[in-house]
Design a protein around this motif. Structure first.
Motif, PDB file in Angstrom:
ATOM      1  N   ALA A 349       0.835  -1.201   0.000  1.00 29.91           N
ATOM      2  CA  ALA A 349       0.000   0.000   0.000  1.00 29.91           C
ATOM      3  C   ALA A 349       0.867   1.248   0.000  1.00 29.91           C
ATOM      4  CB  ALA A 349      -0.936  -0.014   1.201  1.00 29.91           C
ATOM      5  N   SER A 350       1.898   1.248   0.842  1.00 31.71           N
ATOM      6  CA  SER A 350       2.812   2.388   0.872  1.00 31.71           C
ATOM      7  C   SER A 350       3.475   2.577  -0.488  1.00 31.71           C
ATOM      8  CB  SER A 350       3.871   2.177   1.957  1.00 31.71           C
ATOM      9  OG  SER A 350       4.813   3.229   1.961  1.00 31.71           O
ATOM     10  N   PHE A 351       3.848   1.485  -1.139  1.00 26.04           N
ATOM     11  CA  PHE A 351       4.512   1.578  -2.447  1.00 26.04           C
ATOM     12  C   PHE A 351       3.583   2.214  -3.477  1.00 26.04           C
ATOM     13  CE2 PHE A 351       5.987   0.103  -6.551  1.00 26.04           C
ATOM     14  CZ  PHE A 351       7.365   0.267  -6.456  1.00 26.04           C
ATOM     15  N   LEU A 352       2.335   1.768  -3.517  1.00 28.61           N
ATOM     16  CA  LEU A 352       1.389   2.324  -4.495  1.00 28.61           C
ATOM     17  C   LEU A 352       1.177   3.814  -4.254  1.00 28.61           C
ATOM     18  CD1 LEU A 352      -0.700   1.596  -6.804  1.00 28.61           C
ATOM     19  CD2 LEU A 352      -2.410   1.665  -4.967  1.00 28.61           C
ATOM     20  N   ILE A 353       0.953   4.168  -3.002  1.00 26.54           N
ATOM     21  CA  ILE A 353       0.595   5.545  -2.662  1.00 26.54           C
ATOM     22  C   ILE A 353       1.789   6.490  -2.760  1.00 26.54           C
ATOM     23  CG2 ILE A 353      -0.196   7.021  -0.766  1.00 26.54           C
ATOM     24  CD1 ILE A 353      -1.804   4.548   0.233  1.00 26.54           C
ATOM     25  N   LYS A 354       2.929   6.052  -2.253  1.00 26.50           N
ATOM     26  CA  LYS A 354       4.048   6.980  -2.092  1.00 26.50           C
ATOM     27  C   LYS A 354       5.155   6.815  -3.132  1.00 26.50           C
ATOM     28  CE  LYS A 354       2.685   7.205   2.704  1.00 26.50           C
ATOM     29  NZ  LYS A 354       2.972   6.921   4.125  1.00 26.50           N
ATOM     30  N   HIS A 355       5.391   5.598  -3.582  1.00 23.38           N
ATOM     31  CA  HIS A 355       6.377   5.431  -4.650  1.00 23.38           C
ATOM     32  C   HIS A 355       5.773   5.743  -6.024  1.00 23.38           C
ATOM     33  CE1 HIS A 355       8.870   3.507  -1.628  1.00 23.38           C
ATOM     34  NE2 HIS A 355       9.854   3.426  -2.496  1.00 23.38           N
ATOM     35  N   LEU A 356       4.513   5.360  -6.215  1.00 20.07           N
ATOM     36  CA  LEU A 356       3.886   5.548  -7.525  1.00 20.07           C
ATOM     37  C   LEU A 356       2.952   6.745  -7.569  1.00 20.07           C
ATOM     38  CD1 LEU A 356       3.112   1.827  -8.455  1.00 20.07           C
ATOM     39  CD2 LEU A 356       5.169   3.169  -8.917  1.00 20.07           C
ATOM     40  N   LEU A 357       2.642   7.328  -6.406  1.00 20.08           N
ATOM     41  CA  LEU A 357       1.717   8.465  -6.313  1.00 20.08           C
ATOM     42  C   LEU A 357       0.365   8.158  -6.947  1.00 20.08           C
ATOM     43  CD1 LEU A 357       3.681  11.833  -6.760  1.00 20.08           C
ATOM     44  CD2 LEU A 357       2.817  10.754  -4.684  1.00 20.08           C
ATOM     45  N   ILE A 358      -0.104   6.937  -6.739  1.00 22.07           N
ATOM     46  CA  ILE A 358      -1.433   6.536  -7.184  1.00 22.07           C
ATOM     47  C   ILE A 358      -2.343   6.531  -5.963  1.00 22.07           C
ATOM     48  CG2 ILE A 358      -2.789   4.623  -8.137  1.00 22.07           C
ATOM     49  CD1 ILE A 358      -0.348   3.950  -9.878  1.00 22.07           C
ATOM     50  N   SER A 359      -3.541   7.042  -6.118  1.00 20.96           N
ATOM     51  CA  SER A 359      -4.412   7.299  -4.971  1.00 20.96           C
ATOM     52  C   SER A 359      -4.767   6.025  -4.214  1.00 20.96           C
ATOM     53  CB  SER A 359      -5.698   7.989  -5.420  1.00 20.96           C
ATOM     54  OG  SER A 359      -6.507   7.113  -6.180  1.00 20.96           O
ATOM     55  N   TRP A 360      -4.946   6.187  -2.921  1.00 22.53           N
ATOM     56  CA  TRP A 360      -5.306   5.062  -2.067  1.00 22.53           C
ATOM     57  C   TRP A 360      -6.636   4.445  -2.481  1.00 22.53           C
ATOM     58  CZ3 TRP A 360      -9.874   5.493   0.657  1.00 22.53           C
ATOM     59  CH2 TRP A 360     -10.393   6.779   0.853  1.00 22.53           C
ATOM     60  N   GLN A 361      -7.528   5.251  -3.080  1.00 28.68           N
ATOM     61  CA  GLN A 361      -8.821   4.694  -3.487  1.00 28.68           C
ATOM     62  C   GLN A 361      -8.664   3.611  -4.557  1.00 28.68           C
ATOM     63  OE1 GLN A 361      -8.238   8.046  -3.200  1.00 28.68           O
ATOM     64  NE2 GLN A 361     -10.086   9.159  -2.561  1.00 28.68           N
ATOM     65  N   LYS A 362      -7.642   3.753  -5.429  1.00 29.69           N
ATOM     66  CA  LYS A 362      -7.438   2.728  -6.460  1.00 29.69           C
ATOM     67  C   LYS A 362      -6.890   1.443  -5.846  1.00 29.69           C
ATOM     68  CE  LYS A 362      -7.162   5.554 -10.586  1.00 29.69           C
ATOM     69  NZ  LYS A 362      -6.450   5.815 -11.865  1.00 29.69           N
ATOM     70  N   GLY A 363      -6.027   1.580  -4.852  1.00 33.37           N
ATOM     71  CA  GLY A 363      -5.557   0.399  -4.140  1.00 33.37           C
ATOM     72  C   GLY A 363      -6.663  -0.254  -3.350  1.00 33.37           C
ATOM     73  N   GLU A 364      -7.484   0.556  -2.706  1.00 29.54           N
ATOM     74  CA  GLU A 364      -8.620   0.056  -1.945  1.00 29.54           C
ATOM     75  C   GLU A 364      -9.561  -0.744  -2.846  1.00 29.54           C
ATOM     76  OE1 GLU A 364     -12.210   2.077   0.732  1.00 29.54           O
ATOM     77  OE2 GLU A 364     -11.424   3.086  -1.036  1.00 29.54           O
ATOM     78  N   ALA A 365      -9.821  -0.230  -4.045  1.00 31.29           N
ATOM     79  CA  ALA A 365     -10.722  -0.916  -4.977  1.00 31.29           C
ATOM     80  C   ALA A 365     -10.135  -2.255  -5.426  1.00 31.29           C
ATOM     81  CB  ALA A 365     -10.998  -0.019  -6.189  1.00 31.29           C
ATOM     82  N   TRP A 366      -8.807  -2.309  -5.659  1.00 30.61           N
ATOM     83  CA  TRP A 366      -8.189  -3.570  -6.072  1.00 30.61           C
ATOM     84  C   TRP A 366      -8.260  -4.595  -4.941  1.00 30.61           C
ATOM     85  CZ3 TRP A 366      -7.184  -5.886 -10.373  1.00 30.61           C
ATOM     86  CH2 TRP A 366      -6.323  -6.981 -10.405  1.00 30.61           C
ATOM     87  N   PHE A 367      -7.966  -4.169  -3.737  1.00 28.66           N
ATOM     88  CA  PHE A 367      -8.078  -5.069  -2.587  1.00 28.66           C
ATOM     89  C   PHE A 367      -9.522  -5.533  -2.416  1.00 28.66           C
ATOM     90  CE2 PHE A 367      -4.278  -4.579   0.520  1.00 28.66           C
ATOM     91  CZ  PHE A 367      -3.396  -4.777  -0.521  1.00 28.66           C
ATOM     92  N   TRP A 368     -10.466  -4.645  -2.626  1.00 29.60           N
ATOM     93  CA  TRP A 368     -11.873  -5.009  -2.469  1.00 29.60           C
ATOM     94  C   TRP A 368     -12.250  -6.139  -3.408  1.00 29.60           C
ATOM     95  CZ3 TRP A 368     -15.448  -4.323   1.049  1.00 29.60           C
ATOM     96  CH2 TRP A 368     -16.772  -4.615   0.740  1.00 29.60           C
ATOM     97  N   ASP A 369     -11.702  -6.124  -4.608  1.00 33.78           N
ATOM     98  CA  ASP A 369     -12.057  -7.146  -5.592  1.00 33.78           C
ATOM     99  C   ASP A 369     -11.291  -8.438  -5.392  1.00 33.78           C
ATOM    100  OD1 ASP A 369     -13.659  -7.800  -7.917  1.00 33.78           O
ATOM    101  OD2 ASP A 369     -11.791  -7.835  -9.044  1.00 33.78           O
ATOM    102  N   THR A 370     -10.094  -8.384  -4.811  1.00 31.24           N
ATOM    103  CA  THR A 370      -9.226  -9.555  -4.793  1.00 31.24           C
ATOM    104  C   THR A 370      -9.051 -10.195  -3.420  1.00 31.24           C
ATOM    105  OG1 THR A 370      -7.313  -8.077  -4.607  1.00 31.24           O
ATOM    106  CG2 THR A 370      -7.906  -8.823  -6.817  1.00 31.24           C
TER     107      THR A 370
END
Length: 485
Positions: A349-370
């Motif tokens: 999660a930290s990598f997506l948000i802070k290394h890639l600067l992709i919003s937490w909502q997109k990570g949340e949605a992927w986790f929700w599905d998987t």
């Protein structure tokens, strides 16, 4: 003899099920599951649907063995329940309270509809240890920091003990059930059912066995082992709690009994209790802040400069192809098993948000599905925690170094080697940063960076500077966003 409809949702068990027990004591029982509207916001994700199908199959068998088969129905929940009440002559409908904002609203509407029809409604607590309105600060406000919340829970009256399952149920004849397959719960991804079935045993008996195994084999070392993804150091109870195949009261009182017997290290017992209470805290937050899954709790993050158009980076993260082994191992574990170790969840999660600067909502949605354990409260609260915009959040400027995280929590590389087998022959000292290995070592291990394992998609030092610059910009600091070019 009176007839009662027992409506199931995420309480797919027969033990410690107060609505079922009350209905059984009253007379005839009509167990019912109404499939949710797949178009509703935050409908079950694909992995959760697979688990739900297996859990419903297990519940069907257990209820049939007691004498009252589970009815499956599709359609509007309120209309379906009213129709079934007319079919069976039921004068009471019972169920467990729900906490998602739209489902809590639906429950309130059901109560009114039943009242208008002259049917009694009984709602029981059972998905949480403590009802959200019962745990408050000294000022009477909701907690927004976990530590004082946990202390308040631990000093509150002990949750009521779990109750036994009914030994027999009286049923009614006549009402028909939709077939399980009509609920269309099998994921469209054809490989998933086989993969998930090999990783999990679903059902109430499996939930209890998982708890018993953890109490005997894992709880004593929990405080030290819980952060090690290479070890079997966690309980793996989360999906069973998610679908209510075991109740939090059953888990809580089993731990208390273990503690009273003087078994195990007390710091491990306490640490595990805190993890159970984090789930509790998340649901209390969702109850108080219904927009938690969509909006940052800290409004200063509303205009954060995310790189929302970097679809290639998002896809690399989802597929476990970032070039950072601990990140890739976690994302592949998620895809293969529908679950990920908690420490690794924080890292990815930290990598997506802070290394890639992709919003937490997109990570949340992927986790929700998987994720098979994708609780709405815990998923939202945990992503906001990592992003630094939620309750009791880790500050945004706390940026995990994925190399050091891998070396610290997977020191022998067993976790990475399991889920990233193309690196399995690489020496330990290079395993978490293969791009630093000499060409001879890479060749010996059969690794060609950029071909059979990717080079890092972003350099850690650059990513850290860019993330801190983004934070400064979000706070209104002036200057050119040069790192975003």
């Amino acid at each position: 003899m009176p007839t009662t409809i027992v409506v199931f949702y995420r309480d797919l068990r027969i033990a410690d099920h107060r609505p079922l027990a009350n209905a059984a004591a009253r007379g005839r029982v009509v167990p019912l599951y109404v499939a949710e509207d797949p178009a509703r916001a935050w409908a079950h994700g694909a992995a959760s649907r697979w688990w739900l199908r297996e859990a419903l199959l297990d519940l069907q068998q257990r209820l049939a063995a007691l004498g009252a088969p589970l009815l499956l129905r599709r359609g509007n929940r309120i209309d379906t329940i009213l129709m079934l009440a007319r079919e069976t002559g039921a004068k009471t409908v019972v169920w467990h309270r729900r906490y998602e904002p739209d489902l809590a609203k639906e429950d309130a509407e059901l109560v009114e509809a039943l009242k208008e029809a002259g049917i009694a409604a009984e709602i029981s607590d059972g998905y949480l240890l403590f009802e959200p309105d019962t745990i408050r600060t000294g000022a009477g406000t909701p907690f927004r920091v976990f530590t004082p919340f946990s202390r308040a829970c631990l000093s509150a009256p002990t949750p009521t003990p779990p109750i036994a399952a009914p030994k027999k149920l009286e049923s009614v004849s006549g009402p028909a059930s939709d077939p399980l397959e009509a609920l269309k719960l099998v994921p469209s991804r054809a490989v998933w059912p086989e993969k998930l079935a090999s990783a999990w045993s679903v059902g109430e008996v499996s939930a209890r066995k998982t708890l018993d195994h953890f109490l005997k084999q894992g709880l004593d070392d929990y405080a030290e082992a819980r952060d090690r993804p290479d070890l079997a150091g966690t309980s793996r109870l989360s999906p069973y709690l998610h679908y209510g195949e075991i109740s939090p009261r059953q888990v809580w009182h089993a731990v208390l009994a273990h503690k009273a017997a003087g078994a195990g290290a007390q710091n491990s017992l306490h640490r595990f209790q805190l993890e159970v209470l984090w789930r509790e805290f998340s649901w209390h937050l969702l109850h108080q802040f219904p927009l938690l899954p969509e909006k940052p709790l800290n409004p200063s993050f509303t205009n954060f400069p995310w790189l929302e158009d970097d679809e290639a980076a998002l896809l690399a993260w989802q597929k476990g192809q970032t070039g950072y082994p601990i990140v890739d191992a976690g994302m592949r574990q998620l895809w293969q098993t529908g679950w990920m170790h908690n420490r690794v969840r924080m890292i990815v999660a930290s990598f997506l948000i802070k290394h890639l600067l992709i919003s937490w909502q997109k990570g949340e949605a992927w986790f929700w599905d998987t994720l098979v354990d994708a609780d709405l409260g815990a998923n939202a609260a945990s992503w906001q925690w990592v992003a630094g915009c939620g309750a009791d959040a880790a500050p945004y400027f706390r940026i995990f170094n994925p190399i050091l995280q891998g070396q610290k929590f997977d020191p022998d590389g067993a976790y990475v080697r399991r889920y990233v087998p193309e690196l399995s022959r690489l020496d330990d000292k290079f395993l978490h940063q293969p791009w630093t290995a000499p060409a001879s070592d890479l060749a010996k291990a059969g690794i060609v960076l950029g071909k059979n394992y990717p080079k890092p998609i972003v350099e850690h030092g650059f990513a850290r500077k860019r993330a801190l610059r983004a934070l400064a910009l979000s706070k209104g600091e002036k200057g050119e966003p040069d790192l975003f070019r």
